[in-house]
Scaffold this active site. Structure first.
Site, PDB file in Angstrom:
ATOM      1  CG  ASN A  11      36.784   0.491  -5.010  1.00 12.48           C
ATOM      2  OD1 ASN A  11      37.553   1.262  -4.424  1.00 12.48           O
ATOM      3  ND2 ASN A  11      36.626  -0.770  -4.645  1.00 12.48           N
ATOM      4  N   GLY A  51      29.898  -1.832  -6.731  1.00 15.94           N
ATOM      5  CA  GLY A  51      30.313  -0.534  -7.261  1.00 15.94           C
ATOM      6  C   GLY A  51      30.692   0.520  -6.236  1.00 15.94           C
ATOM      7  CG  LEU A  87      40.137  -7.492 -18.854  1.00 10.82           C
ATOM      8  CD1 LEU A  87      40.517  -6.090 -18.394  1.00 10.82           C
ATOM      9  CD2 LEU A  87      39.003  -7.440 -19.883  1.00 10.82           C
ATOM     10  NE  ARG A 115      38.432 -15.699 -21.067  1.00 10.19           N
ATOM     11  CZ  ARG A 115      38.119 -15.331 -19.829  1.00 10.19           C
ATOM     12  NH1 ARG A 115      38.177 -14.077 -19.474  1.00 10.19           N
ATOM     13  NH2 ARG A 115      37.758 -16.209 -18.936  1.00 10.19           N
ATOM     14  CG  MET A 156      34.537  -9.693  -9.793  1.00 15.00           C
ATOM     15  SD  MET A 156      36.175  -9.205  -9.187  1.00 15.00           S
ATOM     16  CE  MET A 156      36.094  -9.658  -7.489  1.00 15.00           C
ATOM     17  CD  GLU A 176      39.251  -2.327  -1.969  1.00 13.54           C
ATOM     18  OE1 GLU A 176      38.698  -2.219  -3.073  1.00 13.54           O
ATOM     19  OE2 GLU A 176      39.100  -3.340  -1.266  1.00 13.54           O
ATOM     20  CG  ASN A 205      42.446  -4.596 -10.809  1.00 14.44           C
ATOM     21  OD1 ASN A 205      41.218  -4.447 -10.693  1.00 14.44           O
ATOM     22  ND2 ASN A 205      43.070  -5.635 -10.268  1.00 14.44           N
ATOM     23  CG  HIS A 227      43.925  -7.551  -5.548  1.00 14.80           C
ATOM     24  ND1 HIS A 227      42.987  -8.459  -5.990  1.00 14.80           N
ATOM     25  CD2 HIS A 227      44.644  -8.184  -4.594  1.00 14.80           C
ATOM     26  CE1 HIS A 227      43.147  -9.601  -5.333  1.00 14.80           C
ATOM     27  NE2 HIS A 227      44.142  -9.457  -4.475  1.00 14.80           N
TER      28      HIS A 227
HETATM   29  C1  GAR Z   1      36.787  -4.533  -4.089  1.00 13.80           C
HETATM   30  O1  GAR Z   1      37.188  -4.934  -2.800  1.00 13.80           O
HETATM   31  C2  GAR Z   1      37.913  -4.715  -5.079  1.00 13.80           C
HETATM   32  O2  GAR Z   1      39.180  -4.456  -4.530  1.00 13.80           O
HETATM   33  C3  GAR Z   1      37.779  -6.170  -5.430  1.00 13.80           C
HETATM   34  O3  GAR Z   1      36.388  -6.368  -5.537  1.00 13.80           O
HETATM   35  C4  GAR Z   1      35.721  -5.470  -4.647  1.00 13.80           C
HETATM   36  C5  GAR Z   1      34.685  -4.710  -5.453  1.00 13.80           C
HETATM   37  O4  GAR Z   1      33.911  -3.896  -4.597  1.00 13.80           O
HETATM   38  N1  GAR Z   1      38.473  -6.497  -6.642  1.00 13.80           N
HETATM   39  C6  GAR Z   1      39.151  -7.622  -6.829  1.00 13.80           C
HETATM   40  O5  GAR Z   1      39.181  -8.528  -6.011  1.00 13.80           O
HETATM   41  C7  GAR Z   1      39.902  -7.723  -8.146  1.00 13.80           C
HETATM   42  N2  GAR Z   1      40.843  -8.781  -8.124  1.00 13.80           N
HETATM   43  P1  GAR Z   1      33.052  -2.706  -5.178  1.00 13.80           P
HETATM   44  O6  GAR Z   1      32.204  -3.310  -6.301  1.00 13.80           O
HETATM   45  O7  GAR Z   1      32.207  -2.261  -4.017  1.00 13.80           O
HETATM   46  O8  GAR Z   1      33.991  -1.654  -5.681  1.00 13.80           O
END
Ligand code: GAR
Length: 233
Positions: free
Chosen positions: A16, A14, A95, A67, A92, A176, A109, A111
């Site tokens: 982000n 979490g 959808l 789903r 993760m 990010e 989203n 990435h």
């Molecule tokens: C982040 O690096 C995000 O970009 C990635 O998961 C991590 C989550 O970190 N997302 C993906 O790979 C989606 N395809 P966080 O839980 O610390 O935000």
């Protein structure tokens, strides 16, 4: 002016989510988080939301037979909370098209790569294995295919010779946190339009020019003549 109501979906750490919570603390930030949903009971990020007094909900995908039923529950919760924009932040679960259609252009989203390169998992490992010199991160509107959709914001991160997946992930993650809040701000300020499935952004400018790696040094290795070096000619 009323703030845009965000629902944030997480699966783990979490960071982000935390970056969005911090951004929303700014008085002039045009969005607020009204609900955080985790699909896993132990998701670390839930703590950030609770600390900030934001309502949280765990909707464990394993509690649903399929789903569709899982996503129905997500959808109903988001609607009940009055969510206007859904932010996937390390969520993760793929959808379905049905869910994506219900939140078309209201679902974004983040990435950890420069999309459309390196979609999917283990991004940083694959960037290093491929020998790419730049990587980065992308915030995009979600479309039914994985890590696909109109790009709202990107940041470029150079790959260092001595990087491993961990060090690269750390530098990308820092960016990010910046571009996720930037993208949300742009949407909340109605500066983002999707035209023919591409984002047209107003009031946003990026530097022109080029990032080059490896950097072209004035002098090449000792004794070599560098064609880019005027003195060598
Ligand atoms: C982040 O690096 C995000 O970009 C990635 O998961 C991590 C989550 O970190 N997302 C993906 O790979 C989606 N395809 P966080 O839980 O610390 O935000």
């Amino acid at each position: 002016m009323a703030k845009l109501k965000l629902g944030v979906l997480i699966s783990g750490r979490g960071s982000n989510l935390k970056a969005l919570i911090d951004a929303c603390k700014g008085d002039d930030f045009p969005a607020e988080i009204v609900l955080v949903i985790a699909n896993l009971p132990g998701a670390g990020g839930l703590g950030y939301a609770e600390e900030a007094g934001i309502p949280v909900q765990v909707i464990h995908h394993r509690d649903f037979p399929d789903r569709e039923r899982f996503e129905d529950e997500l959808h109903q919760s988001l609607k009940r909370a009055g969510v206007e924009l859904v932010c996937l932040a390390g969520f993760m679960r793929l959808l379905t098209e049905n869910f994506v259609n219900r939140w078309w252009d209201r679902l974004i989203n983040i990435h950890p790569s420069l999309l459309p390169a390196f979609r999917g998992l283990h991004t940083h490992e694959r960037v290093l294995e491929y020998g790419a010199r730049f990587t980065g991160c992308t915030v995009h509107f979600v479309r039914p295919a994985m890590d696909d959709g109109p790009i709202i914001a990107q940041a470029v991160v150079p790959v260092a010779l001595d990087d491993d997946a961990e060090s690269l992930a750390e530098r990308v993650l820092r960016e990010e946190h910046t571009i996720y809040a930037l993208a949300v701000r742009m949407i909340a300020e109605s500066r983002v339009r999707v035209v023919q499935d591409r984002v047209v952004a107003q009031g946003a400018s990026a530097p022109r020019g080029a990032l080059i790696s490896p950097i072209l040094h004035r002098h090449g290795p000792r004794g070599s003549r560098n064609p880019h070096d005027a003195k060598a000619r």
